[in-house]
Design a protein around this motif. Structure first.
Motif, short mmCIF file in Angstrom:
data_model
loop_
_atom_site.label_atom_id
_atom_site.label_comp_id
_atom_site.label_asym_id
_atom_site.label_seq_id
_atom_site.Cartn_x
_atom_site.Cartn_y
_atom_site.Cartn_z
N ASP A 1 -4.61 2.04 16.72
CA ASP A 1 -5.73 1.11 16.52
C ASP A 1 -5.35 0.13 15.41
O ASP A 1 -5.69 0.32 14.24
CB ASP A 1 -6.99 1.89 16.15
N ASP A 2 -4.62 -0.92 15.77
CA ASP A 2 -4.12 -1.86 14.77
C ASP A 2 -5.25 -2.51 13.98
O ASP A 2 -5.17 -2.65 12.76
CB ASP A 2 -3.26 -2.94 15.43
N ALA A 3 -6.31 -2.92 14.66
CA ALA A 3 -7.42 -3.59 13.98
C ALA A 3 -8.06 -2.66 12.96
O ALA A 3 -8.35 -3.06 11.82
CB ALA A 3 -8.46 -4.05 15.00
N GLY A 4 -8.27 -1.42 13.33
CA GLY A 4 -8.86 -0.46 12.40
C GLY A 4 -7.94 -0.15 11.24
O GLY A 4 -8.39 -0.05 10.09
N LEU A 5 -6.67 0.00 11.51
CA LEU A 5 -5.70 0.32 10.46
C LEU A 5 -5.59 -0.81 9.44
O LEU A 5 -5.43 -0.56 8.24
CB LEU A 5 -4.33 0.61 11.07
N LEU A 6 -5.69 -2.04 9.91
CA LEU A 6 -5.60 -3.18 9.00
C LEU A 6 -6.81 -3.28 8.08
O LEU A 6 -6.81 -4.06 7.13
CB LEU A 6 -5.43 -4.48 9.79
N GLY A 7 -7.82 -2.46 8.34
CA GLY A 7 -8.98 -2.43 7.47
C GLY A 7 -8.85 -1.46 6.31
O GLY A 7 -9.69 -1.45 5.41
N VAL A 8 -7.78 -0.64 6.31
CA VAL A 8 -7.67 0.39 5.27
C VAL A 8 -6.33 0.40 4.52
O VAL A 8 -6.25 0.94 3.42
CB VAL A 8 -7.93 1.80 5.83
N VAL A 9 -5.27 -0.17 5.10
CA VAL A 9 -3.96 -0.12 4.45
C VAL A 9 -3.79 -1.24 3.44
O VAL A 9 -4.51 -2.23 3.45
CB VAL A 9 -2.81 -0.19 5.48
N SER A 10 -2.81 -1.08 2.55
CA SER A 10 -2.44 -2.17 1.65
C SER A 10 -1.10 -2.78 2.06
O SER A 10 -0.79 -3.90 1.68
CB SER A 10 -2.37 -1.67 0.20
N SER A 11 -0.31 -2.04 2.85
CA SER A 11 0.95 -2.55 3.37
C SER A 11 1.08 -2.18 4.85
O SER A 11 0.75 -1.05 5.24
CB SER A 11 2.15 -1.95 2.61
N THR B 1 -1.59 6.14 -11.26
CA THR B 1 -2.92 5.52 -11.31
C THR B 1 -3.08 4.46 -10.23
O THR B 1 -4.19 4.04 -9.93
CB THR B 1 -3.16 4.87 -12.68
N THR B 2 -1.95 4.04 -9.65
CA THR B 2 -1.96 3.08 -8.55
C THR B 2 -1.00 3.57 -7.48
O THR B 2 0.10 4.04 -7.78
CB THR B 2 -1.52 1.69 -9.03
N VAL B 3 -1.40 3.44 -6.22
CA VAL B 3 -0.54 3.86 -5.12
C VAL B 3 -0.75 2.93 -3.94
O VAL B 3 -1.84 2.38 -3.75
CB VAL B 3 -0.83 5.33 -4.72
N ASP B 4 0.30 2.74 -3.18
CA ASP B 4 0.25 1.93 -1.96
C ASP B 4 -0.05 2.84 -0.78
O ASP B 4 0.40 3.98 -0.73
CB ASP B 4 1.62 1.26 -1.77
N LEU B 5 -0.83 2.33 0.18
CA LEU B 5 -1.04 3.02 1.45
C LEU B 5 -0.38 2.18 2.54
O LEU B 5 -0.77 1.03 2.76
CB LEU B 5 -2.53 3.18 1.76
N ASN B 6 0.62 2.73 3.20
CA ASN B 6 1.28 2.00 4.29
C ASN B 6 1.11 2.72 5.61
O ASN B 6 0.85 3.93 5.65
CB ASN B 6 2.76 1.77 3.95
N CYS B 7 1.23 1.95 6.68
CA CYS B 7 1.08 2.52 8.02
C CYS B 7 1.91 1.70 9.00
O CYS B 7 2.09 0.49 8.81
CB CYS B 7 -0.39 2.52 8.44
N ASP B 8 2.41 2.36 10.04
CA ASP B 8 3.16 1.68 11.10
C ASP B 8 2.17 1.05 12.07
O ASP B 8 1.29 1.74 12.60
CB ASP B 8 4.04 2.68 11.84
N LEU B 9 2.34 -0.25 12.32
CA LEU B 9 1.43 -0.97 13.21
C LEU B 9 2.19 -1.78 14.23
O LEU B 9 3.40 -1.96 14.13
CB LEU B 9 0.54 -1.92 12.39
N GLY B 10 1.45 -2.30 15.22
CA GLY B 10 2.04 -3.20 16.20
C GLY B 10 3.01 -2.54 17.13
O GLY B 10 3.93 -3.18 17.64
N GLU B 11 2.83 -1.25 17.40
CA GLU B 11 3.81 -0.51 18.19
C GLU B 11 3.47 -0.46 19.68
O GLU B 11 4.11 0.27 20.43
CB GLU B 11 3.98 0.89 17.60
N GLY B 12 2.49 -1.24 20.10
CA GLY B 12 2.26 -1.39 21.53
C GLY B 12 3.31 -2.31 22.12
O GLY B 12 4.20 -2.81 21.44
N PHE B 13 3.19 -2.57 23.42
CA PHE B 13 4.13 -3.48 24.06
C PHE B 13 3.50 -4.00 25.35
O PHE B 13 3.21 -3.22 26.26
CB PHE B 13 5.45 -2.77 24.38
#
Length: 252
Positions: free
Chosen positions: A21-31, A2-14
């Motif tokens: 798209d870190d800004a966009g991803l931070l609008g949808v993930v929970s972790s 009934t509850t689930v986490d959504l995670n994504c890898d971010l900050g992988e530029g250099f």
């Protein structure tokens, strides 16, 4: 679930190079699995993501990997266990220091790329990752593949563990991820990714590349930040899960 986490890898530029798209991803993930500089990421990118995560209540995790900027951490490297533990500790401490300045802290560890896949079966390298996390902060959670050596060893040493599944990656019938070198290994159709995540969340199974059902009991679902259209994929996943009464919330 009934509850689930959504995670994504971010900050992988250099530096001047961007990845995802870190800004966009931070609008949808929970972790947020934040790269710590070894396969991608730099101090400025790390701080910016941590500040945004702190402001939005997103949980921060250390996305640690082999020392492999040129190969984006996707090349298996024969690192002695003691050195690997030190490398993981270095990355973890660096991100946590930046996170604390930004008003948050690192709550979990999720290895990246080749390291992630290696510690599914390699007990020595898995133990090195666990040792680094436990030495730094025994309250950290380890995020990894169900049935992996790293989750088994972390449990033995008293660390919390969370099994995860991938909405954008193909599986073999034995539960292993299909190599990225093989066609069909990465799934980019929003409808297909959302359907797979719903199947995982509601039945604990996913259909393998061989066409067979695979049991994948997971508390967190991942879409990779460098998968084409990752923001749109995650938005569709979030919409479909919410429509079916599943709450999106961080596990840590």
């Amino acid at each position: 679930m009934t509850t689930v986490d959504l995670n994504c890898d971010l900050g992988e530029g250099f530096g001047a190079w961007t990845m995802g798209d870190d800004a966009g991803l931070l609008g949808v993930v929970s972790s947020a699995n934040v790269a710590c500089g070894f396969h991608g990421g730099d101090p400025t990118i790390m701080r910016g993501i941590c500040e945004t995560a702190a402001a939005r209540g997103i949980t921060v995790g250390a996305h640690v990997g082999y020392r492999d900027l040129a190969g984006f951490g996707r090349r298996e490297i024969a690192v002695p266990a003691t050195q690997l533990a030190d490398d993981v500790l270095y990355q973890l401490a660096a991100l946590d220091g930046i996170a604390r300045v930004a008003g948050t802290r690192v709550r979990y560890v999720k290895p990246h790329g080749a390291l992630y896949n290696t510690i599914v079966h390699d007990a020595e390298q898995a133990a090195a990752v666990v040792d680094a996390a436990r030495s730094y902060d025994p309250t950290l959670t380890i995020l990894g593949l169900p049935g992996s050596e790293v989750l088994r060893i972390a449990t033995v040493h008293g660390l919390s563990t969370v099994p995860e599944a991938f909405g954008d990656r193909a599986y073999h019938t034995d539960g292993r991820l299909v190599s990225r070198r093989r066609p069909g290994a990465v799934i980019t159709d929003p409808g297909a990714v959302a359907a797979r995540c719903l199947e995982l969340a509601t039945t604990g199974t996913v259909t393998s590349i061989e066409g067979e059902p695979v049991a994948v009991r997971a508390r967190s679902l991942c879409v990779h930040g460098d998968t084409p259209g990752a923001v749109g994929l995650l938005r569709r996943v979030r919409e479909v899960l919410t429509e079916h009464g599943i709450t999106i919330a961080a596990f840590a």
